[in-house]
Design a protein around this motif. Structure first.
Motif, PDB file in Angstrom:
ATOM      1  N   ILE B 271       0.839  -1.206   0.000  1.00 18.55           N
ATOM      2  CA  ILE B 271       0.000   0.000   0.000  1.00 18.55           C
ATOM      3  C   ILE B 271       0.871   1.252   0.000  1.00 18.55           C
ATOM      4  CG2 ILE B 271      -1.632   1.361   1.365  1.00 18.55           C
ATOM      5  CD1 ILE B 271      -2.833  -1.337   2.320  1.00 18.55           C
ATOM      6  N   VAL B 272       1.873   1.309   0.896  1.00 12.51           N
ATOM      7  CA  VAL B 272       2.675   2.545   0.940  1.00 12.51           C
ATOM      8  C   VAL B 272       3.495   2.692  -0.340  1.00 12.51           C
ATOM      9  CG1 VAL B 272       2.752   2.605   3.464  1.00 12.51           C
ATOM     10  CG2 VAL B 272       4.641   1.571   2.208  1.00 12.51           C
ATOM     11  N   SER B 273       3.810   1.556  -0.996  1.00  8.89           N
ATOM     12  CA  SER B 273       4.525   1.665  -2.268  1.00  8.89           C
ATOM     13  C   SER B 273       3.650   2.254  -3.368  1.00  8.89           C
ATOM     14  CB  SER B 273       5.027   0.282  -2.724  1.00  8.89           C
ATOM     15  OG  SER B 273       5.875  -0.268  -1.749  1.00  8.89           O
ATOM     16  N   GLU B 274       2.318   2.260  -3.171  1.00 10.86           N
ATOM     17  CA  GLU B 274       1.419   2.950  -4.102  1.00 10.86           C
ATOM     18  C   GLU B 274       1.247   4.413  -3.709  1.00 10.86           C
ATOM     19  OE1 GLU B 274       0.109   1.395  -6.812  1.00 10.86           O
ATOM     20  OE2 GLU B 274       1.329  -0.296  -6.154  1.00 10.86           O
ATOM     21  N   VAL B 275       1.147   4.642  -2.376  1.00 13.27           N
ATOM     22  CA  VAL B 275       0.818   5.987  -1.897  1.00 13.27           C
ATOM     23  C   VAL B 275       2.007   6.943  -2.072  1.00 13.27           C
ATOM     24  CG1 VAL B 275       0.220   7.314   0.167  1.00 13.27           C
ATOM     25  CG2 VAL B 275      -0.913   5.126  -0.279  1.00 13.27           C
ATOM     26  N   LEU B 276       3.209   6.463  -1.721  1.00 13.05           N
ATOM     27  CA  LEU B 276       4.377   7.359  -1.754  1.00 13.05           C
ATOM     28  C   LEU B 276       4.639   7.939  -3.139  1.00 13.05           C
ATOM     29  CD1 LEU B 276       6.713   5.386   0.660  1.00 13.05           C
ATOM     30  CD2 LEU B 276       5.838   7.678   1.049  1.00 13.05           C
ATOM     31  N   PRO B 277       4.660   7.132  -4.220  1.00 12.11           N
ATOM     32  CA  PRO B 277       4.916   7.742  -5.533  1.00 12.11           C
ATOM     33  C   PRO B 277       3.828   8.725  -5.935  1.00 12.11           C
ATOM     34  CG  PRO B 277       5.124   5.346  -5.643  1.00 12.11           C
ATOM     35  CD  PRO B 277       4.537   5.672  -4.313  1.00 12.11           C
ATOM     36  N   THR B 278       2.555   8.406  -5.612  1.00 13.52           N
ATOM     37  CA  THR B 278       1.466   9.290  -6.032  1.00 13.52           C
ATOM     38  C   THR B 278       1.624  10.679  -5.424  1.00 13.52           C
ATOM     39  OG1 THR B 278       0.011   7.391  -6.187  1.00 13.52           O
ATOM     40  CG2 THR B 278      -1.044   9.545  -6.080  1.00 13.52           C
ATOM     41  N   PHE B 279       1.950  10.714  -4.117  1.00 16.16           N
ATOM     42  CA  PHE B 279       2.029  12.010  -3.451  1.00 16.16           C
ATOM     43  C   PHE B 279       3.426  12.616  -3.490  1.00 16.16           C
ATOM     44  CE2 PHE B 279      -1.732  10.006  -1.676  1.00 16.16           C
ATOM     45  CZ  PHE B 279      -2.663  11.008  -1.899  1.00 16.16           C
ATOM     46  N   SER B 280       4.361  11.946  -4.192  1.00 18.16           N
ATOM     47  CA  SER B 280       5.662  12.565  -4.437  1.00 18.16           C
ATOM     48  C   SER B 280       5.771  12.968  -5.902  1.00 18.16           C
ATOM     49  CB  SER B 280       6.799  11.591  -4.096  1.00 18.16           C
ATOM     50  OG  SER B 280       6.694  11.137  -2.777  1.00 18.16           O
ATOM     51  N   ARG B 281       4.725  12.634  -6.683  1.00 14.30           N
ATOM     52  CA  ARG B 281       4.703  12.879  -8.125  1.00 14.30           C
ATOM     53  C   ARG B 281       5.964  12.329  -8.781  1.00 14.30           C
ATOM     54  NH1 ARG B 281       0.176  12.777  -8.924  1.00 14.30           N
ATOM     55  NH2 ARG B 281       0.423  13.622 -11.014  1.00 14.30           N
ATOM     56  N   LYS B 282       6.334  11.134  -8.386  1.00 15.64           N
ATOM     57  CA  LYS B 282       7.576  10.529  -8.886  1.00 15.64           C
ATOM     58  C   LYS B 282       7.364   9.019  -8.912  1.00 15.64           C
ATOM     59  CE  LYS B 282      11.954  10.831  -7.512  1.00 15.64           C
ATOM     60  NZ  LYS B 282      12.799  10.714  -6.331  1.00 15.64           N
ATOM     61  N   ASN B 339      14.428   2.673  -0.529  1.00 24.21           N
ATOM     62  CA  ASN B 339      13.737   2.964  -1.782  1.00 24.21           C
ATOM     63  C   ASN B 339      12.562   3.915  -1.556  1.00 24.21           C
ATOM     64  OD1 ASN B 339      14.636   1.421  -4.339  1.00 24.21           O
ATOM     65  ND2 ASN B 339      14.929  -0.013  -2.669  1.00 24.21           N
ATOM     66  N   TRP B 340      11.841   3.708  -0.451  1.00 28.33           N
ATOM     67  CA  TRP B 340      10.710   4.611  -0.176  1.00 28.33           C
ATOM     68  C   TRP B 340      11.213   6.025   0.089  1.00 28.33           C
ATOM     69  CZ3 TRP B 340       8.858   0.373   3.649  1.00 28.33           C
ATOM     70  CH2 TRP B 340       8.114  -0.591   2.942  1.00 28.33           C
ATOM     71  N   ILE B 341      12.294   6.114   0.863  1.00 32.00           N
ATOM     72  CA  ILE B 341      12.824   7.454   1.159  1.00 32.00           C
ATOM     73  C   ILE B 341      13.313   8.106  -0.127  1.00 32.00           C
ATOM     74  CG2 ILE B 341      14.638   8.693   2.401  1.00 32.00           C
ATOM     75  CD1 ILE B 341      14.396   6.532   4.597  1.00 32.00           C
ATOM     76  N   ALA B 342      13.991   7.320  -0.973  1.00 35.73           N
ATOM     77  CA  ALA B 342      14.507   7.874  -2.226  1.00 35.73           C
ATOM     78  C   ALA B 342      13.370   8.262  -3.162  1.00 35.73           C
ATOM     79  CB  ALA B 342      15.423   6.855  -2.906  1.00 35.73           C
ATOM     80  N   THR B 343      12.210   7.602  -3.014  1.00 37.43           N
ATOM     81  CA  THR B 343      11.056   7.992  -3.837  1.00 37.43           C
ATOM     82  C   THR B 343      10.617   9.414  -3.494  1.00 37.43           C
ATOM     83  OG1 THR B 343      10.341   5.703  -3.905  1.00 37.43           O
ATOM     84  CG2 THR B 343       8.692   7.352  -4.473  1.00 37.43           C
ATOM     85  N   MET B 355      -0.647  10.260   2.597  1.00 35.36           N
ATOM     86  CA  MET B 355       0.810  10.353   2.535  1.00 35.36           C
ATOM     87  C   MET B 355       1.401  10.418   3.944  1.00 35.36           C
ATOM     88  SD  MET B 355       3.400  10.465   0.602  1.00 35.36           S
ATOM     89  CE  MET B 355       5.013  11.162   0.275  1.00 35.36           C
ATOM     90  N   LEU B 356       0.740  11.170   4.845  1.00 37.52           N
ATOM     91  CA  LEU B 356       1.230  11.235   6.225  1.00 37.52           C
ATOM     92  C   LEU B 356       1.286   9.842   6.838  1.00 37.52           C
ATOM     93  CD1 LEU B 356      -0.599  14.372   7.651  1.00 37.52           C
ATOM     94  CD2 LEU B 356       1.863  14.068   7.332  1.00 37.52           C
ATOM     95  N   PHE B 357       0.213   9.075   6.628  1.00 42.95           N
ATOM     96  CA  PHE B 357       0.209   7.725   7.194  1.00 42.95           C
ATOM     97  C   PHE B 357       1.313   6.861   6.567  1.00 42.95           C
ATOM     98  CE2 PHE B 357      -3.979   8.541   9.092  1.00 42.95           C
ATOM     99  CZ  PHE B 357      -3.820   7.877  10.294  1.00 42.95           C
ATOM    100  N   ALA B 358       1.570   7.062   5.271  1.00 44.05           N
ATOM    101  CA  ALA B 358       2.620   6.273   4.624  1.00 44.05           C
ATOM    102  C   ALA B 358       3.988   6.645   5.193  1.00 44.05           C
ATOM    103  CB  ALA B 358       2.581   6.489   3.113  1.00 44.05           C
ATOM    104  N   VAL B 359       4.225   7.945   5.375  1.00 38.11           N
ATOM    105  CA  VAL B 359       5.515   8.364   5.941  1.00 38.11           C
ATOM    106  C   VAL B 359       5.614   7.898   7.397  1.00 38.11           C
ATOM    107  CG1 VAL B 359       6.986  10.336   6.467  1.00 38.11           C
ATOM    108  CG2 VAL B 359       5.613  10.343   4.394  1.00 38.11           C
ATOM    109  N   GLY B 360       4.486   8.025   8.118  1.00 32.04           N
ATOM    110  CA  GLY B 360       4.457   7.536   9.502  1.00 32.04           C
ATOM    111  C   GLY B 360       4.752   6.044   9.556  1.00 32.04           C
ATOM    112  N   PHE B 361       4.221   5.308   8.581  1.00 32.66           N
ATOM    113  CA  PHE B 361       4.499   3.875   8.494  1.00 32.66           C
ATOM    114  C   PHE B 361       6.007   3.633   8.433  1.00 32.66           C
ATOM    115  CE2 PHE B 361       5.863   0.486   5.678  1.00 32.66           C
ATOM    116  CZ  PHE B 361       5.219  -0.645   6.170  1.00 32.66           C
ATOM    117  N   ILE B 362       6.695   4.388   7.559  1.00 33.67           N
ATOM    118  CA  ILE B 362       8.140   4.164   7.411  1.00 33.67           C
ATOM    119  C   ILE B 362       8.839   4.416   8.752  1.00 33.67           C
ATOM    120  CG2 ILE B 362      10.235   4.893   6.213  1.00 33.67           C
ATOM    121  CD1 ILE B 362       8.517   5.772   3.889  1.00 33.67           C
TER     122      ILE B 362
END
Lengths: 201, 605
Positions: B271-282, B339-343, B355-362
């Motif tokens: 899930i966070v691998s979907e959310v992070l790119p969407t809200f990083s536009r990358k 990889n998530w941080i680099a995204t 996105m907050l929850f995804a970053v909080g997850f990390i």
């Protein structure tokens, strides 16, 4: 996007898939993978507990290798008749399909009958489910295998009923093939059980 | 049921279909509706599990507290663990598998829609059965891992352990059926052009999870079969007096139990691998490496189970082996984190609630991972075993990790499921309250654990240095309750009157954002052809969107069926007959057989 679209009674063939493989067959292979872990755990437990018993009866005192070799042979032969049933179905041979399915089911029933006889015999030799470790691991492992064979037999008779009513034409040979996968798997598991319990004591 | 007049074109999940009657929900085979059923049911179980946690924390707030009895305390922590793992986190993940996977891979439904309905009904009945134990003589009280021979008839004479063992068997059937279904769906129903390495990471992690389920659950099935034989028939599988070794249970349980840990966390990682790119536009940084790491974790998850058993005394060779494999499995996990941080690095990061929850997850997962690596060292682990340090670790991984990941998914996909947005302001409050509260609750547990406070003991003596920190933990739990209430209010308000949204409120890259929200029953009017990992970020995305929503011909959808629910009911009655008697078991067997045969011979086209 409320689009009223007519619904066709689609012909009974599977949708095209990404891999080209039948979805039902793939599901069944996954199921057999799962079954490997099931029987693997049962067999591993039997092996871990082998030789830990302080009270008998011990395997060499009750196991009757010639008798079980015969029923193992019967089960192996049922795999042959299963293959013939599938071949007959694929060639549209209705009588052949029904005949070989019945033969497979009867061979399977012979095997289960042999197991019932064997269990009764062992019971009177003093091997109890509630007795020593050999008793509980042996009965539960072979009992689960016998249950699998029994389910297979019910499945085969169901297919047999379909076959004699002409409801198992060439296009539906996948139904027979999948039952065959199950049957061969149960057979292969028995080879492992027979070798590990009966032959290598 | 042979009619094929399914109302094609009626969007599900809208107000009209919610009102369309219970019967349509019982007979539904639509993956989206089943996904909603899974989500709502699992969230209710999550609240029950949370209530149990609350009672546990109230009891531990002060030393020598008498809020609950020791017996009831044992039931509470056993049911809290069992509920959260099997009735909350797993089915919440399953809810996303159901709703999202077919949409992400460009399919109209799962490969076996009726099997999917069957999974849900078995799950529901198994969950109810397990919780009935509270009212029928006492819930299980031996811990969620039910170590032998505490679970023997001698030491647990009541029916609690029976409810637990039978309930887990029933739930296992549900998980296995769902996992087979999703393996075939993901491998076989991908849209043309969607090669395996073009699948969204969430679909990949679902696939790995499903493989873990089908290989891990048979092992606990066998362990529970032995337990049930011991308890009902009087066999000696776990009876030391007959030469048996109770450690057998531990091996079988953890051989299931450690892959189970990844069954809980991999979907959240997806899930966070979907959310992070969407809200990083990358695009996700190093997509193949993230996928391979997930697969590697799946494999390695099988080689670490004895790190749960260092205190058994397996000997230096076994201990060293499992210490090494445990340290090794930290590597792919670390790779994913980088990889998530680099995204996010260099992206246009937009801190929406998801996105907050995804970053909080990390962040939380790193903390849980670090204390996890500490357990990899047997000498350190011996100090930590059965203390609150371990409780802190699993809650950082499962509450800070899995649950935060699931919340990221809820905020991310809620608009797709309902056509409305969750309120952003309440969402932000929920997130900040939640992350602060969880740290207030679980961080002090590291300290009380290292000071030697044992877990699973209903109270403690004053003056051992535990008092203040236990009080802080209890205060934290009340804050978690408030955070969860904020979410529930937000959910109930937004479902009815949230801001409506188009097909793609976030600018997502994957196929589910190409179709309307909520999606029509058939999902895709035309099945798309995929040329990339992020089809909606390609230059030709607008053509693709137009294309998938254009109806070209008749669409065939499977008709609804009540046989899966009948078969599920039969299985639940049959299994519960072991406790309630043959007048449950025999009708259960017959209902199951009628259900299965009718299902098999029901025309599905």
């Amino acid at each position: 996007m409320a689009v009223a679209a007519a619904v066709h009674p689609a012909p009974h063939e599977e949708h095209p898939t990404s891999t080209g493989l039948s979805s039902r067959k793939m599901l069944f292979w996954a199921f057999l993978g799962s079954e490997c872990m099931f029987f693997g755990s049962l067999i591993a437990t039997y092996l871990v507990y082998r030789g830990r018993d302080t009270v008998g009866p011990h395997p060499h005192e009750v196991l009757n290798i010639p008798f079980t070799s015969f029923s193992a042979f019967v089960l192996l032969m049922s795999s042959l008749t299963m293959v013939l049933a599938l071949a007959a179905c694929q060639h549209g041979d209705r009588r052949g399909t029904a005949g070989w399915l019945a033969a497979t089911a009867l061979l399977g029933m012979t095997f289960v009958g042999g197991q019932c006889y064997e269990f009764t015999h062992f019971f009177y030799d003093g091997l109890k489910l509630q007795g020593n470790l050999f008793g509980c691991t042996f009965y539960v492992l072979t009992g689960f295998h016998g249950t699998h064979v029994t389910i297979g037999v019910i499945w085969l008779w169901t297919l047999f009923t379909l076959a004699i009513r002409g409801k198992l034409p060439q296009e539906k040979s996948l139904d027979v093939e999948i039952a065959g996968l199950y049957w061969h798997f149960v057979d292969v598991v028995w080879i492992a059980i027979f070798t590990l319990i009966y032959l290598i004591q | 049921m042979a009619t094929t007049t399914a109302p094609v074109g009626v969007a599900t999940g809208t107000r009209t279909s919610f009102a369309a009657g219970v019967w349509s929900w019982i007979t539904t085979v639509d993956h989206k509706r089943i996904g909603v059923l899974y989500g709502v049911t699992a969230f209710l179980f999550f609240l029950i599990g949370g209530l149990e946690a609350l009672l546990i924390r109230i009891q531990l707030a002060r030393p020598e507290n008498t809020f609950v009895s020791p017996d009831f305390y044992n039931q509470l922590f056993t049911m809290h663990g069992t509920t959260m793992i099997f009735l909350a986190v797993m089915p919440l993940s399953a809810s996303f598998f159901n709703f999202i996977i077919p949409l992400q891979i460009g399919a109209r439904d799962v490969a076996f829609p009726r099997l999917n309905a069957f999974s849900y009904w078995v799950f529901l009945l198994g969950g109810i059965f397990l919780n009935l134990s509270f009212f029928l003589g006492g819930a299980p009280d031996t811990g969620w891992f039910g170590y032998s021979n505490l679970t023997s008839k001698q030491f647990s004479p009541g029916h609690g352990v029976d409810f637990w063992a039978i309930g887990l068997q029933v739930l296992g059937i549900s998980s296995l059926a769902a996992a087979f279904n999703f393996i075939v769906t993901i491998i076989n129903l991908r849209a043309p052009g969607m090669k395996l390495m073009r699948m969204p990471v969430f679909a990949w992690m679902t696939l790995v999870t499903a493989f873990l389920i089908i290989l891990a659950f048979p092992v606990i099935t066998v362990a529970l079969v032995f337990l049930l034989f011991d308890r009902f028939v009087g066999t000696n599988f776990y009876v030391p007096a007959s030469g048996a070794d109770p450690v057998l249970w531990q091996h079988l349980f953890w051989l299931f139990g450690h892959p189970e840990v990844y069954i809980l966390i991999l979907p959240a990682m997806g899930i966070v691998s979907e959310v992070l790119p969407t809200f990083s536009r990358k695009p996700l940084f190093g997509y193949p490496v993230v996928v391979y790491s997930g697969i590697f974790i799946g494999f390695m998850g099988w080689g670490v189970w004895s790190h749960h058993m260092f205190s058994v005394g397996l000997g230096p060779i076994a201990d060293s082996f499992f210490a090494l494999t445990t340290m090794l499995i930290a590597i792919p996990t670390g790779v994913k984190i980088f990889n998530w941080i680099a995204t996010m690095w260099g992206g246009r990061v937009e801190l929406k609630t998801a996105m907050l929850f995804a970053v909080g997850f990390i962040a939380m997962f790193i903390m849980g991972g670090l204390s996890g690596v500490m357990h990899a060292s047997p000498p350190a682990d011996l100090q930590q075993t059965d203390t609150y340090f371990v409780v802190a670790h699993i809650h950082y991984v499962l509450f800070g990790g899995a649950i935060m990941g699931i919340f990221a998914g809820i905020y991310y996909w809620f608009p797709k499921i309902t056509g409305r947005l969750l309120d952003e302001r309440l969402g932000q409050i929920h997130f900040w309250l939640n992350i602060i509260a969880l740290n207030v609750t679980f961080f002090p547990m590291h300290f009380v654990g290292l000071l030697g406070m044992p877990r699973r003991v209903y109270t403690y003596a004053p003056g051992l240095g535990f008092d203040t920190m236990n009080m802080i933990s209890t205060v934290g739990v009340f804050a978690i309750v408030i955070a969860t209430l904020v979410f529930i209010v937000n959910f109930l308000r937004s479902v009815r009157s949230g801001e409506t949204t188009g097909s793609d409120p976030w600018g997502g890259a994957t196929l589910e954002w190409a179709i309307p929200s909520p999606p029509p029953a058939y999902n895709f009017a035309s099945i798309p052809t995929v040329h990339s990992v992020h089809p909606l970020w390609e230059a030709d995305a607008s053509d693709l969107i137009k294309d998938v929503n254009r109806v070209r011909g008749p669409i065939h959808m499977p008709p609804s069926s009540y046989w899966p629910a009948v078969a599920a009911l039969g299985i639940a009655l049959l299994m519960s007959g072991m406790i309630f008697g043959w007048w449950f078991g025999i009708p259960g067997l017959l209902i199951m057989l009628v259900g299965l045969y009718s299902w098999a011979f029901e025309p599905c086209h």
